[in-house]
Design a protein around this motif. Structure first.
Motif, mmCIF file in Angstrom:
data_model
loop_
_atom_site.group_PDB
_atom_site.id
_atom_site.type_symbol
_atom_site.label_atom_id
_atom_site.label_comp_id
_atom_site.label_asym_id
_atom_site.label_seq_id
_atom_site.Cartn_x
_atom_site.Cartn_y
_atom_site.Cartn_z
ATOM 1 N N ILE A 1 0.863 -1.180 0.000
ATOM 2 C CA ILE A 1 0.000 0.000 0.000
ATOM 3 C C ILE A 1 0.901 1.231 0.000
ATOM 4 O O ILE A 1 1.769 1.371 0.851
ATOM 5 N N LYS A 2 0.671 2.105 -0.973
ATOM 6 C CA LYS A 2 1.470 3.318 -1.099
ATOM 7 C C LYS A 2 0.535 4.497 -1.336
ATOM 8 O O LYS A 2 -0.406 4.403 -2.115
ATOM 9 N N ASN A 3 0.788 5.597 -0.669
ATOM 10 C CA ASN A 3 0.037 6.843 -0.878
ATOM 11 C C ASN A 3 -1.469 6.602 -0.851
ATOM 12 O O ASN A 3 -2.194 7.011 -1.762
ATOM 13 N N LEU A 4 -1.939 5.974 0.188
ATOM 14 C CA LEU A 4 -3.329 5.549 0.262
ATOM 15 C C LEU A 4 -4.317 6.704 0.084
ATOM 16 O O LEU A 4 -5.302 6.573 -0.615
ATOM 17 N N PHE A 5 -4.071 7.842 0.700
ATOM 18 C CA PHE A 5 -5.027 8.951 0.630
ATOM 19 C C PHE A 5 -4.474 10.135 -0.170
ATOM 20 O O PHE A 5 -4.820 11.281 0.088
ATOM 21 N N TYR A 6 -3.666 9.847 -1.174
ATOM 22 C CA TYR A 6 -3.029 10.943 -1.915
ATOM 23 C C TYR A 6 -4.037 11.879 -2.570
ATOM 24 O O TYR A 6 -3.787 13.068 -2.710
ATOM 25 N N ASN A 7 -5.203 11.355 -2.971
ATOM 26 C CA ASN A 7 -6.168 12.194 -3.686
ATOM 27 C C ASN A 7 -7.416 12.503 -2.856
ATOM 28 O O ASN A 7 -8.415 12.964 -3.395
ATOM 29 N N ILE A 8 -7.341 12.249 -1.554
ATOM 30 C CA ILE A 8 -8.486 12.516 -0.678
ATOM 31 C C ILE A 8 -7.991 13.326 0.529
ATOM 32 O O ILE A 8 -7.766 12.787 1.613
ATOM 33 N N PRO A 9 -7.814 14.618 0.359
ATOM 34 C CA PRO A 9 -7.264 15.446 1.443
ATOM 35 C C PRO A 9 -8.094 15.382 2.725
ATOM 36 O O PRO A 9 -7.542 15.475 3.819
ATOM 37 N N ALA A 10 -9.408 15.211 2.607
ATOM 38 C CA ALA A 10 -10.247 15.152 3.799
ATOM 39 C C ALA A 10 -9.869 13.951 4.670
ATOM 40 O O ALA A 10 -9.885 14.036 5.895
ATOM 41 N N ARG A 11 -9.539 12.839 4.058
ATOM 42 C CA ARG A 11 -9.101 11.650 4.817
ATOM 43 C C ARG A 11 -7.680 11.850 5.343
ATOM 44 O O ARG A 11 -7.360 11.482 6.449
ATOM 45 N N ARG A 12 -6.830 12.401 4.510
ATOM 46 C CA ARG A 12 -5.422 12.558 4.863
ATOM 47 C C ARG A 12 -5.247 13.443 6.092
ATOM 48 O O ARG A 12 -4.374 13.207 6.912
ATOM 49 N N LYS A 13 -6.114 14.439 6.256
ATOM 50 C CA LYS A 13 -5.942 15.354 7.388
ATOM 51 C C LYS A 13 -6.237 14.690 8.734
ATOM 52 O O LYS A 13 -5.825 15.187 9.770
ATOM 53 N N PHE A 14 -6.925 13.537 8.724
ATOM 54 C CA PHE A 14 -7.209 12.830 9.975
ATOM 55 C C PHE A 14 -6.115 11.848 10.359
ATOM 56 O O PHE A 14 -6.156 11.268 11.437
ATOM 57 N N LEU A 15 -5.144 11.652 9.479
ATOM 58 C CA LEU A 15 -4.038 10.766 9.799
ATOM 59 C C LEU A 15 -3.159 11.402 10.869
ATOM 60 O O LEU A 15 -2.976 12.610 10.897
ATOM 61 N N LYS A 16 -2.631 10.556 11.711
ATOM 62 C CA LYS A 16 -1.692 11.017 12.735
ATOM 63 C C LYS A 16 -0.292 10.981 12.133
ATOM 64 O O LYS A 16 -0.116 10.807 10.934
ATOM 65 N N SER A 17 0.711 11.072 12.977
ATOM 66 C CA SER A 17 2.090 11.016 12.496
ATOM 67 C C SER A 17 2.380 9.630 11.925
ATOM 68 O O SER A 17 1.668 8.658 12.206
ATOM 69 N N ASN A 18 3.427 9.526 11.133
ATOM 70 C CA ASN A 18 3.804 8.228 10.567
ATOM 71 C C ASN A 18 4.039 7.195 11.653
ATOM 72 O O ASN A 18 3.663 6.038 11.507
ATOM 73 N N ALA A 19 4.653 7.612 12.757
ATOM 74 C CA ALA A 19 4.928 6.682 13.860
ATOM 75 C C ALA A 19 3.633 6.150 14.471
ATOM 76 O O ALA A 19 3.519 4.958 14.765
ATOM 77 N N VAL A 20 2.654 7.011 14.657
ATOM 78 C CA VAL A 20 1.378 6.590 15.244
ATOM 79 C C VAL A 20 0.634 5.664 14.286
ATOM 80 O O VAL A 20 0.101 4.626 14.696
ATOM 81 N N GLU A 21 0.602 6.010 13.016
ATOM 82 C CA GLU A 21 -0.084 5.162 12.042
ATOM 83 C C GLU A 21 0.612 3.801 11.911
ATOM 84 O O GLU A 21 -0.054 2.773 11.801
ATOM 85 N N LEU A 22 1.939 3.784 11.973
ATOM 86 C CA LEU A 22 2.674 2.523 11.923
ATOM 87 C C LEU A 22 2.335 1.674 13.148
ATOM 88 O O LEU A 22 2.169 0.459 13.036
ATOM 89 N N LYS A 23 2.201 2.303 14.305
ATOM 90 C CA LYS A 23 1.820 1.572 15.526
ATOM 91 C C LYS A 23 0.459 0.901 15.340
ATOM 92 O O LYS A 23 0.267 -0.261 15.738
ATOM 93 N N HIS A 24 -0.495 1.581 14.733
ATOM 94 C CA HIS A 24 -1.815 0.994 14.461
ATOM 95 C C HIS A 24 -1.696 -0.202 13.511
ATOM 96 O O HIS A 24 -2.366 -1.226 13.698
#
Length: 167
Positions: free
Chosen positions: A28-51
């Motif tokens: 999976i690469k650049n999952l929300f590249y074209n959906i800024p509304a989704r991308r803004k809810f992402l946390k830091s890379n470290a937090v998302e990796l933990k999930h």
């Protein structure tokens, strides 16, 4: 023979036969590249990796008879071969867990329960190592959480929580 499937912006870019080893490989690469509304809810890379690691561990613990590998940014985080349940827990959480685990195995006409409890002296302040699986699916249940806590009532203090891997 497998299939190489490439999807971009919900559209299939290519689908073609591809030689491969058995199993499933998902990238999976650049999952929300074209959906800024989704991308803004992402946390830091470290937090998302933990999930992602939490989900990976739950699936790997549910299926010790299947090998798994998790790679992030070309760094291998886990390589888990097919194994026993105990060995899978140790592979996921570290060698120190081997001495913590007490096996459980009980069968009745209605239910079969197996897995491992952590020894009372390894109870923790946080609820991190608490895993229930039903039919290979991780579940969260306050009812079952309370039942295990009650079983440990006289063995641990109120401010700590037992660890367990119950199937």
């Amino acid at each position: 023979l497998g299939t190489h499937l490439e999807v971009e912006a919900s559209k299939v870019i290519s689908q073609e036969p591809h030689p491969c080893s058995s199993g499933t490989d998902i990238q999976i690469k650049n999952l929300f590249y074209n959906i800024p509304a989704r991308r803004k809810f992402l946390k830091s890379n470290a937090v998302e990796l933990k999930h992602i690691i939490d989900q990976f561990q739950r699936i790997a613990l549910a299926y010790p008879d299947i090998s798994f590998k998790l790679v992030n940014e070309e760094t291998e985080l886990f390589e888990l071969p097919k194994t026993t349940l105990r060995q899978r827990i140790v592979a996921v959480f570290g060698k120190k867990y081997n001495e913590r685990l007490v096996p459980i195995d009980e069968s009745t006409a209605f239910i079969k329960i197996k897995g491992f409890l952590c020894k009372p002296e390894y109870a923790r302040k946080k609820r991190g190592d608490q895993y229930f699986f039903i039919n290979h699916r991780f579940i969260k249940s306050n009812y079952l959480l309370h039942a295990v806590g009650k079983a440990f009532h006289d063995l641990i203090s109120r401010d700590v929580h037992p660890g367990y891997f119950i199937y």
